[in-house]
Motif scaffolding. Structure first.
Motif, PDB file in Angstrom:
ATOM      1  N   ALA A 229      -1.258  -5.368   1.571  1.00 51.89           N
ATOM      2  CA  ALA A 229      -1.881  -4.418   0.657  1.00 51.89           C
ATOM      3  C   ALA A 229      -2.007  -4.990  -0.753  1.00 51.89           C
ATOM      4  O   ALA A 229      -2.842  -4.536  -1.529  1.00 51.89           O
TER       5      ALA A 229
ATOM      6  N   ARG B 156      -0.085  -4.538  -3.184  1.00 55.11           N
ATOM      7  CA  ARG B 156       0.254  -3.496  -4.146  1.00 55.11           C
ATOM      8  C   ARG B 156       1.475  -3.934  -4.962  1.00 55.11           C
ATOM      9  O   ARG B 156       2.243  -4.799  -4.533  1.00 55.11           O
TER      10      ARG B 156
ATOM     11  N   GLY C 181       4.296  -3.292  -2.121  1.00 53.08           N
ATOM     12  CA  GLY C 181       4.130  -2.010  -1.430  1.00 53.08           C
ATOM     13  C   GLY C 181       3.236  -2.095  -0.204  1.00 53.08           C
ATOM     14  O   GLY C 181       2.405  -2.979  -0.058  1.00 53.08           O
ATOM     15  N   ARG C 182       3.421  -1.117   0.692  1.00 54.60           N
ATOM     16  CA  ARG C 182       2.677  -1.071   1.944  1.00 54.60           C
ATOM     17  C   ARG C 182       1.368  -0.314   1.802  1.00 54.60           C
ATOM     18  O   ARG C 182       1.116   0.350   0.790  1.00 54.60           O
ATOM     19  N   PHE C 183       0.531  -0.383   2.831  1.00 55.29           N
ATOM     20  CA  PHE C 183      -0.691   0.409   2.878  1.00 55.29           C
ATOM     21  C   PHE C 183      -0.333   1.887   3.024  1.00 55.29           C
ATOM     22  O   PHE C 183       0.572   2.228   3.799  1.00 55.29           O
ATOM     23  N   PRO C 184      -1.058   2.776   2.342  1.00 52.26           N
ATOM     24  CA  PRO C 184      -0.828   4.212   2.580  1.00 52.26           C
ATOM     25  C   PRO C 184      -1.086   4.580   4.043  1.00 52.26           C
ATOM     26  O   PRO C 184      -0.379   5.395   4.626  1.00 52.26           O
ATOM     27  N   GLN C 185      -2.106   3.955   4.628  1.00 48.15           N
ATOM     28  CA  GLN C 185      -2.422   4.125   6.041  1.00 48.15           C
ATOM     29  C   GLN C 185      -2.575   2.738   6.651  1.00 48.15           C
ATOM     30  O   GLN C 185      -3.490   2.000   6.294  1.00 48.15           O
TER      31      GLN C 185
ATOM     32  N   ASP D 128       1.328  -4.569   9.344  1.00 45.52           N
ATOM     33  CA  ASP D 128       1.461  -4.357   7.898  1.00 45.52           C
ATOM     34  C   ASP D 128       2.657  -5.181   7.422  1.00 45.52           C
ATOM     35  O   ASP D 128       3.806  -4.871   7.722  1.00 45.52           O
TER      36      ASP D 128
END
Length: 250
Positions: free
Chosen positions: A123, A125, A129-133, A140
């Protein structure tokens, strides 16, 4: 660094043995305001976890080719050293359809679907951080890497004379990569403790060298800046001062 080091992973091990607490990669994204600083020890821990993911969960083997579809980013640097640790060739911007596995950022997911092997999505981020979806058909990275082991041991020894990096038409073995990085470090006048600010993309050897490999080979560190063009001149001057930059490469 140790004169016997023949792969990028060797260079990282020597850096860890010499001074684990010193900064190695300081990353800025001037489009988002993100700043991340990783010491040698923290960076090496990310590399170990990623190499364990690569070798274990993704079943990568020495000689495999990994299409790396990521921008200049601290997590890209981690993947480059993880590939070296396992013996996987990192193909920068390589065609996913010709690769054994692919690692892609959010802007490259559609292109990455051409890979018939394992697909990993980042992601990119703040704070990893991970993907929201989670994207369908991809692992992921931010979900899977935290649970990996903090130490890495390859199943098979890495051959420094095998392909380690492809970027554009340039192909380098691990030993050739280290030799070039050392030569570039000398040309830049890098000494242990130097701080290199690089605004170059990771889509060429010059960008990869200035933004990771030459500082690593010299016992120096890098201030890696994405979207540096969005920073005004006074902001660049302040960063050079704040980060104690000794060499700037833009």
């Amino acid at each position: 660094m140790n004169a016997t080091d023949r792969t990028p992973a060797d260079l990282l091990r020597s850096a860890l043995a010499a001074d684990p607490a010193r900064p190695l990669v300081t990353f800025y994204d001037d489009a988002t305001g993100e700043r991340v600083e990783l010491s040698v020890a923290t960076f090496a821990n990310w590399v170990a976890k990623t190499a364990n993911l690569l070798q274990g969960d993704l079943s990568a083997e020495p000689g495999d080719r990994l299409a790396l579809l990521l921008p200049a980013h601290w997590q890209t640097a981690v993947w480059l050293l993880a590939c070296s640790s396992v013996g996987v060739a990192a193909d920068i911007g390589g065609h996913p359809g010709a690769a054994d596995l692919v690692v892609a950022g959010p802007d490259e997911l559609e292109a990455a679907r051409a890979c018939g092997g394992e697909r990993v999505a980042l992601a990119l981020r703040p704070l990893g951080g991970r993907f929201p979806q989670p994207p369908a058909g991809f692992v992921d990275y931010a979900v899977e890497v935290p649970g990996q082991g903090d130490r890495f041991a390859p199943y098979a020894p890495v051959d420094a004379d095998e392909l380690a990096l492809r970027v554009g038409p340039l192909e380098l073995t691990g030993a050739e990569l280290v030799e070039r990085a050392r030569a570039d470090a000398e040309a830049l006048g890098l000494a242990p403790g130097a701080r290199v600010l690089s605004g170059r993309a990771y889509d060429s050897w010059d960008g990869l060298s200035a933004g990771l490999f030459a500082p690593l080979a010299a016992g120096a560190s890098v201030v890696l800046c994405r979207h540096l063009s969005e920073l005004p001149p006074e902001g660049r001057a302040r960063r050079v001062a704040d980060e104690r930059v000794t060499v700037s490469v833009e």
